[in-house]
Scaffold this motif. Structure first.
Motif, PDB file in Angstrom:
ATOM      1  N   ALA A 445      -3.048   8.128   7.921  1.00  0.00           N
ATOM      2  CA  ALA A 445      -3.037   7.115   8.974  1.00  0.00           C
ATOM      3  C   ALA A 445      -4.165   6.113   8.761  1.00  0.00           C
ATOM      4  CB  ALA A 445      -3.166   7.782  10.344  1.00  0.00           C
ATOM      5  N   ILE A 446      -5.309   6.611   8.295  1.00  0.00           N
ATOM      6  CA  ILE A 446      -6.447   5.715   8.037  1.00  0.00           C
ATOM      7  C   ILE A 446      -6.110   4.745   6.906  1.00  0.00           C
ATOM      8  CG2 ILE A 446      -8.822   5.653   7.158  1.00  0.00           C
ATOM      9  CD1 ILE A 446      -9.320   8.248   8.677  1.00  0.00           C
ATOM     10  N   LEU A 447      -5.479   5.235   5.851  1.00  0.00           N
ATOM     11  CA  LEU A 447      -5.125   4.369   4.712  1.00  0.00           C
ATOM     12  C   LEU A 447      -4.054   3.357   5.103  1.00  0.00           C
ATOM     13  CD1 LEU A 447      -5.198   6.990   1.819  1.00  0.00           C
ATOM     14  CD2 LEU A 447      -6.831   5.139   2.244  1.00  0.00           C
ATOM     15  N   ARG A 448      -3.123   3.763   5.951  1.00  0.00           N
ATOM     16  CA  ARG A 448      -2.109   2.806   6.422  1.00  0.00           C
ATOM     17  C   ARG A 448      -2.769   1.713   7.255  1.00  0.00           C
ATOM     18  NH1 ARG A 448       0.980   7.488   7.408  1.00  0.00           N
ATOM     19  NH2 ARG A 448       0.468   7.375   9.648  1.00  0.00           N
ATOM     20  N   ALA A 449      -3.706   2.103   8.097  1.00  0.00           N
ATOM     21  CA  ALA A 449      -4.417   1.111   8.902  1.00  0.00           C
ATOM     22  C   ALA A 449      -5.222   0.172   8.015  1.00  0.00           C
ATOM     23  CB  ALA A 449      -5.331   1.823   9.907  1.00  0.00           C
ATOM     24  N   ALA A 450      -5.870   0.731   6.981  1.00  0.00           N
ATOM     25  CA  ALA A 450      -6.640  -0.097   6.058  1.00  0.00           C
ATOM     26  C   ALA A 450      -5.734  -1.067   5.302  1.00  0.00           C
ATOM     27  CB  ALA A 450      -7.409   0.799   5.083  1.00  0.00           C
ATOM     28  N   GLU A 451      -4.543  -0.617   4.938  1.00  0.00           N
ATOM     29  CA  GLU A 451      -3.600  -1.476   4.235  1.00  0.00           C
ATOM     30  C   GLU A 451      -3.169  -2.640   5.133  1.00  0.00           C
ATOM     31  OE1 GLU A 451      -1.562  -2.825   1.056  1.00  0.00           O
ATOM     32  OE2 GLU A 451      -2.673  -0.928   1.018  1.00  0.00           O
ATOM     33  N   ARG A 452      -2.879  -2.349   6.382  1.00  0.00           N
ATOM     34  CA  ARG A 452      -2.447  -3.402   7.305  1.00  0.00           C
ATOM     35  C   ARG A 452      -3.581  -4.385   7.601  1.00  0.00           C
ATOM     36  NH1 ARG A 452      -0.026  -0.378  12.366  1.00  0.00           N
ATOM     37  NH2 ARG A 452       0.426  -2.528  13.025  1.00  0.00           N
ATOM     38  N   ALA A 453      -4.834  -3.883   7.552  1.00  0.00           N
ATOM     39  CA  ALA A 453      -5.983  -4.755   7.801  1.00  0.00           C
ATOM     40  C   ALA A 453      -6.436  -5.502   6.558  1.00  0.00           C
ATOM     41  CB  ALA A 453      -7.141  -3.936   8.364  1.00  0.00           C
ATOM     42  N   GLY A 454      -5.783  -5.240   5.417  1.00  0.00           N
ATOM     43  CA  GLY A 454      -6.142  -5.931   4.193  1.00  0.00           C
ATOM     44  C   GLY A 454      -7.454  -5.485   3.585  1.00  0.00           C
ATOM     45  N   VAL A 455      -7.843  -4.242   3.848  1.00  0.00           N
ATOM     46  CA  VAL A 455      -9.120  -3.760   3.330  1.00  0.00           C
ATOM     47  C   VAL A 455      -8.939  -2.534   2.435  1.00  0.00           C
ATOM     48  CG1 VAL A 455      -9.686  -2.123   5.195  1.00  0.00           C
ATOM     49  CG2 VAL A 455     -11.525  -3.408   4.076  1.00  0.00           C
ATOM     50  N   ALA A 456      -7.692  -2.170   2.152  1.00  0.00           N
ATOM     51  CA  ALA A 456      -7.439  -0.985   1.324  1.00  0.00           C
ATOM     52  C   ALA A 456      -8.012  -1.156  -0.081  1.00  0.00           C
ATOM     53  CB  ALA A 456      -5.939  -0.690   1.258  1.00  0.00           C
ATOM     54  N   GLY A 457      -7.901  -2.364  -0.654  1.00  0.00           N
ATOM     55  CA  GLY A 457      -8.434  -2.610  -1.990  1.00  0.00           C
ATOM     56  C   GLY A 457      -9.952  -2.477  -2.022  1.00  0.00           C
ATOM     57  N   VAL A 458     -10.608  -2.935  -0.971  1.00  0.00           N
ATOM     58  CA  VAL A 458     -12.066  -2.817  -0.888  1.00  0.00           C
ATOM     59  C   VAL A 458     -12.464  -1.349  -0.859  1.00  0.00           C
ATOM     60  CG1 VAL A 458     -14.089  -3.318   0.533  1.00  0.00           C
ATOM     61  CG2 VAL A 458     -12.292  -5.035   0.278  1.00  0.00           C
ATOM     62  N   ILE A 459     -11.745  -0.543  -0.067  1.00  0.00           N
ATOM     63  CA  ILE A 459     -12.062   0.889   0.031  1.00  0.00           C
ATOM     64  C   ILE A 459     -11.838   1.580  -1.310  1.00  0.00           C
ATOM     65  CG2 ILE A 459     -11.388   3.055   1.150  1.00  0.00           C
ATOM     66  CD1 ILE A 459     -10.720   1.410   3.644  1.00  0.00           C
ATOM     67  N   ALA A 460     -10.758   1.188  -2.000  1.00  0.00           N
ATOM     68  CA  ALA A 460     -10.460   1.809  -3.296  1.00  0.00           C
ATOM     69  C   ALA A 460     -11.558   1.521  -4.320  1.00  0.00           C
ATOM     70  CB  ALA A 460      -9.113   1.319  -3.809  1.00  0.00           C
ATOM     71  N   ASP A 461     -12.221   0.373  -4.208  1.00  0.00           N
ATOM     72  CA  ASP A 461     -13.274   0.004  -5.156  1.00  0.00           C
ATOM     73  C   ASP A 461     -14.614   0.653  -4.842  1.00  0.00           C
ATOM     74  OD1 ASP A 461     -11.503  -1.553  -6.560  1.00  0.00           O
ATOM     75  OD2 ASP A 461     -12.040  -3.415  -5.503  1.00  0.00           O
ATOM     76  N   LEU A 462     -14.758   1.263  -3.660  1.00  0.00           N
ATOM     77  CA  LEU A 462     -16.019   1.915  -3.305  1.00  0.00           C
ATOM     78  C   LEU A 462     -16.197   3.190  -4.123  1.00  0.00           C
ATOM     79  CD1 LEU A 462     -15.971   1.483   0.592  1.00  0.00           C
ATOM     80  CD2 LEU A 462     -17.365   0.226  -1.062  1.00  0.00           C
ATOM     81  N   PRO A 463     -17.418   3.606  -4.401  1.00  0.00           N
ATOM     82  CA  PRO A 463     -17.655   4.748  -5.301  1.00  0.00           C
ATOM     83  C   PRO A 463     -16.947   6.025  -4.872  1.00  0.00           C
ATOM     84  CG  PRO A 463     -19.703   3.587  -4.815  1.00  0.00           C
ATOM     85  CD  PRO A 463     -18.663   2.984  -3.945  1.00  0.00           C
ATOM     86  N   GLN A 464     -16.942   6.321  -3.576  1.00  0.00           N
ATOM     87  CA  GLN A 464     -16.334   7.572  -3.097  1.00  0.00           C
ATOM     88  C   GLN A 464     -15.176   7.320  -2.142  1.00  0.00           C
ATOM     89  OE1 GLN A 464     -20.237   9.028  -1.721  1.00  0.00           O
ATOM     90  NE2 GLN A 464     -19.869  10.832  -2.988  1.00  0.00           N
ATOM     91  N   GLY A 465     -14.597   6.147  -2.196  1.00  0.00           N
ATOM     92  CA  GLY A 465     -13.443   5.854  -1.353  1.00  0.00           C
ATOM     93  C   GLY A 465     -13.767   5.994   0.122  1.00  0.00           C
ATOM     94  N   LEU A 466     -12.932   6.737   0.830  1.00  0.00           N
ATOM     95  CA  LEU A 466     -13.132   6.925   2.266  1.00  0.00           C
ATOM     96  C   LEU A 466     -14.412   7.682   2.590  1.00  0.00           C
ATOM     97  CD1 LEU A 466      -9.511   7.842   3.481  1.00  0.00           C
ATOM     98  CD2 LEU A 466     -10.750   5.698   3.870  1.00  0.00           C
ATOM     99  N   ASP A 467     -14.929   8.437   1.626  1.00  0.00           N
ATOM    100  CA  ASP A 467     -16.146   9.219   1.866  1.00  0.00           C
ATOM    101  C   ASP A 467     -17.422   8.418   1.626  1.00  0.00           C
ATOM    102  OD1 ASP A 467     -14.848  11.668   2.516  1.00  0.00           O
ATOM    103  OD2 ASP A 467     -14.408  11.953   0.389  1.00  0.00           O
ATOM    104  N   THR A 468     -17.302   7.175   1.230  1.00  0.00           N
ATOM    105  CA  THR A 468     -18.482   6.356   0.947  1.00  0.00           C
ATOM    106  C   THR A 468     -19.218   6.031   2.243  1.00  0.00           C
ATOM    107  OG1 THR A 468     -17.350   5.353  -0.943  1.00  0.00           O
ATOM    108  CG2 THR A 468     -19.318   4.229  -0.095  1.00  0.00           C
ATOM    109  N   ALA A 469     -20.508   6.313   2.263  1.00  0.00           N
ATOM    110  CA  ALA A 469     -21.340   5.950   3.413  1.00  0.00           C
ATOM    111  C   ALA A 469     -21.696   4.468   3.300  1.00  0.00           C
ATOM    112  CB  ALA A 469     -22.598   6.799   3.450  1.00  0.00           C
ATOM    113  N   ILE A 470     -21.355   3.689   4.308  1.00  0.00           N
ATOM    114  CA  ILE A 470     -21.533   2.237   4.222  1.00  0.00           C
ATOM    115  C   ILE A 470     -22.820   1.769   4.900  1.00  0.00           C
ATOM    116  CG2 ILE A 470     -19.082   1.781   4.016  1.00  0.00           C
ATOM    117  CD1 ILE A 470     -18.973   1.129   6.942  1.00  0.00           C
ATOM    118  N   GLY A 471     -23.574   2.701   5.501  1.00  0.00           N
ATOM    119  CA  GLY A 471     -24.861   2.326   6.083  1.00  0.00           C
ATOM    120  C   GLY A 471     -24.725   1.707   7.459  1.00  0.00           C
ATOM    121  N   ASN A 472     -25.804   1.789   8.216  1.00  0.00           N
ATOM    122  CA  ASN A 472     -25.813   1.228   9.565  1.00  0.00           C
ATOM    123  C   ASN A 472     -25.570  -0.275   9.515  1.00  0.00           C
ATOM    124  OD1 ASN A 472     -26.100   1.188  12.347  1.00  0.00           O
ATOM    125  ND2 ASN A 472     -28.299   0.800  12.230  1.00  0.00           N
TER     126      ASN A 472
END
Length: 566
Positions: A445-472
């Motif tokens: 569900a999170i990946l579907r939401a990311a796809e609809r928001a146009g941010v799935a590609g950004v998440i895929a490029d992060l070092p650990q994907g959904l597990d990447t800590a993005i900081g405060n």
């Protein structure tokens, strides 16, 4: 500033949270008091038999064993009383912090704005922690001071009226001077807490504005100001410590003098044969124990003063008014879209600022409505009312025909999606930011939401994907990427009512176009309320409602396709 009686009443309201532990601590203290008397009597008996009666050591083995048992029981009961006092505090402190955090959640951002952020942070951290010694030290010490001296006086009075008279005359002097000195400490504690709150707020402002401070070369001046504030706080702290040491010196002086008087009287009367050795030694051993709890209460009295100083700030936080929504209990079922109706709604904030003046409008389920108008016109106040951050001063808000104030706040907010002008991203993983608060989020569900928001590609490029800590604050992301993460949060929630407060403000044209394309997917499926200035954002809506100075502008609404840019 809150008065001391109110502060003390606030602390007393917390006592039922730890009633069981405090009762057990009182019982353990009573057992320890009994063991004090038995220990003194048994020591006096052993020495009397050994020195006066000249009994052989072999006959004193059993008394020594019994004495060891008494000492062990006294140590165990004293330890139990201290541990139970600490356990009582640990019942109160987490419960108090949860209650205050829940209070902040109920009053919302608008209510919390009545207090400076630094003051709230200081109250929740240092203020709550300062309450701990009141329960772990002061209350048990007060109970012990009430029980043990009275018990010792009742034991000594039949044996030696003169020593009992000395106890009776000197005992009130210790709490008397404790209160007299403590009055000065109370005022200093209040001032110290004000210094701490100001220092916390000053430092927080400096950290939040660090980029601007560096850009304008104001670093040295800010460092000097923070240092001066810290120095004033240090001086106040040392003033409180001076009074604390003066109080301890005074209490020790009077108790030492009283013990010396008793020792002299007993010595002379032993010399004159008016008192037997065992009774005299027994009373002399009990004299320090008689004044010990009073001295301990004097030391713990400063914990009471500190707790009262902290309570004055906690009372201010606890007294923040809650919006009307917080009292609702209804949990109606909502469909894919929600109907909203404002009927002559007025809103005046606690600081006297008038936000809305007789606003009336209706929104159909699945309709997308844009609210347009200058900054400060009241657009965000409409969303704050729907979010339950504030309650209307007068008028009525209907949600699918239900008065808003009758709805259960948690149930209602579960059916809301919100995207503010500056989305808040937490110091957590991407998963935790898209599905905050969910114990077991659904990655699909999170990946579907990311796809609809146009941010799935950004998440895929992060070092650990959904597990990447993005900081405060999403330090690893650009402004557009952070906005799309917030939009993915909105899609993941899939609430029947979505509130968007200028979602493309501060974004470049490309990021704005991507956000608009994503929002278009919600149009017609959910009820959307959009606060907007830009023409492209206004074009998303079925119609536009213009707000001016807290009122619906003449004509009230217009189709989005005929709206002029504003």
């Amino acid at each position: 500033m809150t008065s001391a009686p109110n502060d003390l009443a606030f602390l007393r309201r917390l006592r039922p949270l730890a009633a069981r532990e405090l009762r057990l601590a009182l019982l353990a203290g009573a057992v320890a008091g009994v063991m004090v008397v038995l220990q003194a009597w048994w020591v006096a008996t052993i020495l009397d038999r050994a020195l006066v009666g000249r009994e052989p050591l072999a006959e004193l083995v059993l008394p020594f064993v019994l004495l060891f048992g008494i000492v062990a029981l006294r140590a165990a009961s004293t330890f139990a009383a201290e541990r139970l006092g600490f356990a009582a505090a640990m019942r109160v402190v987490p419960a108090l912090r949860r209650a205050l955090l829940g209070k902040l959640g109920r009053v919302g951002p608008s209510g919390a704005a009545a207090l400076p952020t630094g003051e709230i942070v200081a109250a929740l951290s240092d203020g709550v922690r300062a309450v701990e010694p009141f329960f772990s030290r002061y209350l048990p010490a007060t109970a012990q001071a009430a029980m043990l001296p009275v018990g010792i006086f009742l034991v000594v009075a039949p044996l030696d009226w003169l020593s009992a008279l000395v106890f009776l005359v000197t005992a009130p002097l210790i709490p008397l001077f404790m209160v007299l000195i403590g009055k000065g400490a109370e005022a200093l504690n209040q001032r110290q807490w004000l210094r701490l709150q100001r220092m916390s707020g000053h430092f927080l402002d400096a950290v939040q504005g660090l980029a601007s401070i560096k850009a304008f070369g104001a670093g040295p001046r800010m460092v000097a100001e923070v240092g001066a504030t810290a120095e004033r706080y240090r001086r106040d702290t040392m003033a409180v410590l001076r009074i604390a040491f003066l109080s301890s010196l005074t209490l020790e002086f009077f108790s030492t003098v009283a013990i010396a008087i008793i020792a002299v009287l007993i010595g002379f009367r032993l010399l004159w044969g008016e008192l037997d050795y065992r009774a005299g030694l027994f009373i002399l051993l009990l004299a320090p124990e008689f004044y010990g709890p009073l001295r301990m209460m004097g030391t713990a009295y400063h914990a009471r003063m500190e707790a009262l100083g902290a309570a004055s700030r906690l009372v201010a936080l606890d007294a923040l008014p809650e919006p009307v929504l917080a009292s609702g209990t209804a949990r109606p079922a909502f469909g894919d879209g929600i109907a909203i109706r404002f009927e002559d709604v007025h809103l005046t904030y606690p600081d006297g600022r008038i936000a809305l003046r007789g606003v009336t409008f209706a929104i159909e389920p699945g309709e997308t409505v844009a609210f347009a108008g200058p900054s400060g016109a009241g657009k965000s106040s409409i969303q704050a009312l729907l979010l339950g951050f504030v309650g209307p001063t007068s008028g009525r808000i209907l949600i699918d025909g239900h008065p808003l104030e009758t709805l259960d706040p948690e149930h209602w907010r579960r059916h809301l999606g919100f995207m503010p002008q500056r989305p808040k991203l937490f110091a957590a993983s991407v998963r935790g930011n898209i599905a905050p608060g969910e114990a077991d989020p659904d990655d699909s569900a999170i990946l579907r939401a990311a796809e609809r928001a146009g941010v799935a590609g950004v998440i895929a490029d992060l070092p650990q994907g959904l597990d990447t800590a993005i900081g405060n604050g999403g330090r690893q992301l650009s402004g557009g990427q952070a906005s799309r993460i917030a939009l993915a949060r909105l899609f993941c929630r899939d609430a029947p009512l979505a509130l968007l407060d200028e979602p493309t403000a501060h974004l470049d044209d490309d990021s704005e176009a991507m956000i608009h394309a994503a929002i278009t997917q919600l149009k017609g499926r959910r009820t959307l309320l959009v606060n907007a200035h830009r023409p492209a954002s206004l074009a998303l809506a079925h119609r536009i409602i213009r707000i001016e100075e807290g009122r619906i502008a003449v004509g009230q609404a217009e189709p989005a396709e005929t709206a002029c840019p504003c």
